[in-house]
Design an enzyme around this catalytic site. Sequence first.
Site, PDB file in Angstrom:
ATOM      1  N   HIS A  53       0.830  -1.206   0.000  1.00 51.70           N
ATOM      2  CA  HIS A  53       0.000   0.000   0.000  1.00 51.70           C
ATOM      3  C   HIS A  53       0.864   1.255   0.000  1.00 51.70           C
ATOM      4  O   HIS A  53       0.538   2.258  -0.658  1.00 51.70           O
ATOM      5  CB  HIS A  53      -0.915  -0.027   1.229  1.00 51.70           C
ATOM      6  CG  HIS A  53      -1.695   1.225   1.439  1.00 51.70           C
ATOM      7  ND1 HIS A  53      -1.389   2.132   2.426  1.00 51.70           N
ATOM      8  CD2 HIS A  53      -2.762   1.746   0.780  1.00 51.70           C
ATOM      9  CE1 HIS A  53      -2.235   3.142   2.377  1.00 51.70           C
ATOM     10  NE2 HIS A  53      -3.084   2.927   1.395  1.00 51.70           N
ATOM     11  N   GLU A  90       1.990   1.930  -3.440  1.00 53.96           N
ATOM     12  CA  GLU A  90       0.887   2.488  -4.235  1.00 53.96           C
ATOM     13  C   GLU A  90       0.872   4.013  -4.132  1.00 53.96           C
ATOM     14  O   GLU A  90       0.730   4.727  -5.124  1.00 53.96           O
ATOM     15  CB  GLU A  90      -0.447   1.904  -3.763  1.00 53.96           C
ATOM     16  CG  GLU A  90      -1.670   2.511  -4.435  1.00 53.96           C
ATOM     17  CD  GLU A  90      -2.859   2.582  -3.512  1.00 53.96           C
ATOM     18  OE1 GLU A  90      -3.487   3.662  -3.429  1.00 53.96           O
ATOM     19  OE2 GLU A  90      -3.178   1.570  -2.862  1.00 53.96           O
ATOM     20  N   HIS A  91       1.032   4.533  -2.916  1.00 52.32           N
ATOM     21  CA  HIS A  91       1.093   5.992  -2.725  1.00 52.32           C
ATOM     22  C   HIS A  91       2.303   6.590  -3.439  1.00 52.32           C
ATOM     23  O   HIS A  91       2.207   7.637  -4.083  1.00 52.32           O
ATOM     24  CB  HIS A  91       1.190   6.305  -1.228  1.00 52.32           C
ATOM     25  CG  HIS A  91      -0.121   6.274  -0.510  1.00 52.32           C
ATOM     26  ND1 HIS A  91      -0.639   7.359   0.149  1.00 52.32           N
ATOM     27  CD2 HIS A  91      -1.028   5.276  -0.341  1.00 52.32           C
ATOM     28  CE1 HIS A  91      -1.801   7.049   0.705  1.00 52.32           C
ATOM     29  NE2 HIS A  91      -2.053   5.776   0.426  1.00 52.32           N
TER      30      HIS A  91
END
Length: 443
Positions: free
Chosen positions: A66, A69-70
């Site tokens: 995650h 992803e950022h």
Amino acid sequence: MRRLIASAFVMFAALPAMAQEVTTFSLDNGMDVVVIEDHRAPVVVHMVWYKIGSADEPVGASGVAHFLEHLLFKATDKLESGEFSATVSSNGGSDNAFTSHDYTAYYQRIAADRLPLMMEMESNRMENLMLTEDDIATERNVILEERNQRTENNPGALASEQFRAAQYQNHRYGVPVIGWKHEMEGLELKDTIDFYHLYYSPNNATLVVAGDVQPDEVKALAEQYYGIIPAEENLPPRIRPQEPPQRAERRLTYTDPRVSQPYLSRSYLAPERDSGAQKEVAALVYLSDLLGGSPFTSALGQALQFDSQIAVYTGAGYDGSNLDDSTFNITVAPSEGVSLSEAEAAMDQAIADFMAKPIDPAQMDSIRMQLRASEIYALDNVEGLANRYGAALSQGLAIQDVQDWPQILQDVTEADIKAVAASVLNRDQSVTGWVVSSAEEAR
């Protein structure tokens, strides 16, 4: 009412089977491509799905999928930090990304003639991300604040984390997608760079393009922009630790003074959708509706909310869209003055009564009609179709499995439902959690 349900069912049943125009091919570097044609509007959805999610993370680095992803919205060798989304927006489109236990996906919805630009930018950040220590420090604070807002400040979310960790004691599904806070705080540049270079590779990705496009045009563009990226030769096989047989019920009580309504939750290990074997999963979709769908028609709703008024809420849920074992979930919130032990006993009795009685054929027809209607309406959502195919291919399914699914749902019988219920609703494969505001409520 039954006549209305019957006539609606006939109407939907009379509609011809509706399949999308789907074309698939693979690039020489191993990247799979799916093209879904929909020429009703000059719009395209462009998605890249990486077969890597939080359940594939290295031990001790939870949240890195995650986190990355950022970070993919930071600078590349051609784009400044934030320029990707700004460019999409200035061209009249929208973009975003999301991470699950099984995949990470990036998408843009934009005018069809902007597809080459989307491919140029997305392929660029597949291998040319230019991260700095400042990026890591800044974005790490962002994801920690996201966890604070969504999880740390939400007693229900914290309880769900504990229940899931109890259900999956060996499999990485027991680790939250966003990560454990103490491990998120330790994520460093090397963690993300290593993860990025290994898994963000064309032979670990699926490109899905849906909308007003022609397959030949998409193929030419994919070869131009993605085809030049070399495959990752060291990509490891996707092998995860699996759960050992669960032989005893697990129980937890989560206490938090912020809880305003006590409730109980039970999850059972349940099968996931597997390629060529979706019958059990389809039956579980019906079971969730029959047990905990509408409170006016479901077994739990009728027994606990109306007949006895023991509960103010009942519900059941199931989603077989996992690469590995899923869960079947039941939730009950007791009425004022009703203890959780009383609510749980009533819940168990309602389940036992459901198993002992035949299923109303009219209720089966109603669910079939609703599911068929849902599948037909889904054809109008080009973004939803892209999501459906991208997620399925990232979780071990094939194109044919996606296209077979509507008919498999229609073919479910009462015997199928009772058989899968007897197999799945096994207390020895369950986790029962109570969520309360104080020890006094845990009775």
